[in-house]
Design an enzyme around this catalytic site. Structure first.
Site: not given
Length: 378
Positions: A38, A270
């Protein structure tokens, strides 16, 4: 792919997948094995890993969604495939036509499977899922009698064949947790009732990766490992991949995009959460949270550069992050191993999980779609 990408890429060793499947089969020698593929095989590539798992003896494949299972069929993958995460109006007819095994947790799903069988003129292969205590998908014990009765009736009319009875653990990754024994007892009771009422399943299964590795009495007819197939430990408490006899199949790598000298007191990324303590060398890794690098690992995520493990300096940005080389030399284009095999001295997916406050499952699965996969051993 003939050429190795230069920005960032995931190197997938299919020989490791094969070795892991064989090792897991040895842990459950009396049971068949379902390789769970999956979520694009936990980020590794569903079609390629499905084929490798089949080659190593996986008798079954498992997916969450029917679309994942149908994509395997479209790629020519044969044999038994179970898909378990259904919603009303899903592609039931296509699933029946593709000879998929479909999981049923409630009456609505059984009804839709029966309708699909009538529409296609074929028998739907159905597996009944019991909620033995996880509290997620699966039929509650109080509703089990009704669901089993309806499934027996559907078998009698020929629309359905019940091929499996199964469940899922809540805490198999916590050895000794009291819920493990309670769930096993509940599963045996619900299975016994179904069999008494006339259900004769091909497979009975409950064991996920940690249960496959540590709970032999949960193996039944089939074990259902997912993360362990890809050589990642399902829980640090169970041991490292090497201690469990597994080898990581994915190495996430990049090439340095910039190397530059900066003075002391220079802010990095940042918010300037990292400021250089002295003259140093910064290196730019061109991968960020859009590629699956967890922003929560800002200031902590480990990478291997120039033979040494460094850590993210400052915040992880959307497309890039920085490491402080502390004055050591490096060149643009040098290889960076973001995570790989700790036996080679590389940071592991588990190292990144700890740095981000999550689990290794998320680290490998979140590697983004814009990151190319390069396959070895294919």
């Amino acid at each position: 792919m003939n050429e190795t990408p230069t920005r960032v890429y995931a190197e997938i060793d299919l020989d490791a997948v094969r070795e892991n499947v064989r090792a897991l089969r040895e842990r459950a020698p009396r049971s068949e094995l379902m390789a769970v593929v999956k979520a694009n095989a936990y980020g590794h590539g569903a079609v390629q890993c499905a084929r490798a798992a089949r080659e190593a003896g996986a008798a079954w494949l498992g997916t969450a969604t029917p679309d994942e299972a149908l994509a395997l069929r479209a790629a020519g993958i044969e044999g038994r495939i179970l898909c378990w995460l259904w919603t009303p109006g899903g592609p039931w007819q296509q699933a029946v036509e593709a000879d998929l095994d479909v999981s049923v947790s409630g009456m609505w799903a059984l009804d839709e499977a029966r309708e699909a069988a009538r529409a296609t003129g074929r028998t739907a292969r159905v597996q009944l899922k019991a909620d033995t205590g996880l509290g997620r998908n699966g039929c509650q014990p109080a509703d089990w009698e009704a669901l089993v009765g309806a499934a027996v009736a559907a078998q009698a009319e020929g629309t359905v064949k019940v091929t499996g009875v199964w469940s899922h653990f809540a805490c198999a990754d916590e050895p000794g947790h009291p819920s493990i024994r309670l769930q096993l007892d509940a599963f045996r009771e619900m299975l016994a009732y179904a069999e008494k009422e006339g259900i004769d399943p091909e497979v009975r299964h409950m064991a996920n990766s940690p249960a496959t590795l540590t709970l032999p009495d949960s193996h039944f007819d089939l074990v259902r490992p997912g993360l362990a197939v890809y050589g990642v430990s399902p829980a640090p408490e169970l041991g490292t991949p090497a201690q469990l006899g597994l080898r990581p199949a994915m190495a996430l790598k990049a090439s340095l995009a910039l190397v530059k000298a900066v003075p002391a007191g220079h802010g990095v990324s940042y918010g300037h959460h990292y400021v250089t303590g002295g003259e140093t060398t910064l290196a730019l890794v061109p991968a960020g949270y859009a590629d699956g690098i967890p922003r929560h690992a800002s200031g902590a995520g480990p990478v291997l550069v120039g033979g040494r493990v460094r850590h993210v300096a400052g915040r992880v940005a959307m497309d890039q992050f920085v490491v402080d080389l502390e004055g050591d030399p490096a060149r643009v284009g040098d290889e960076v191993v973001i995570f790989g095999d700790p036996e080679r001295g590389e940071p592991s997916a588990e190292d990144w999980a700890r740095a981000a406050g999550t689990i290794a499952y998320e680290i490998v699965t979140r590697v983004g779609g814009r990151v190319p996969r390069v396959y070895l051993g294919g």
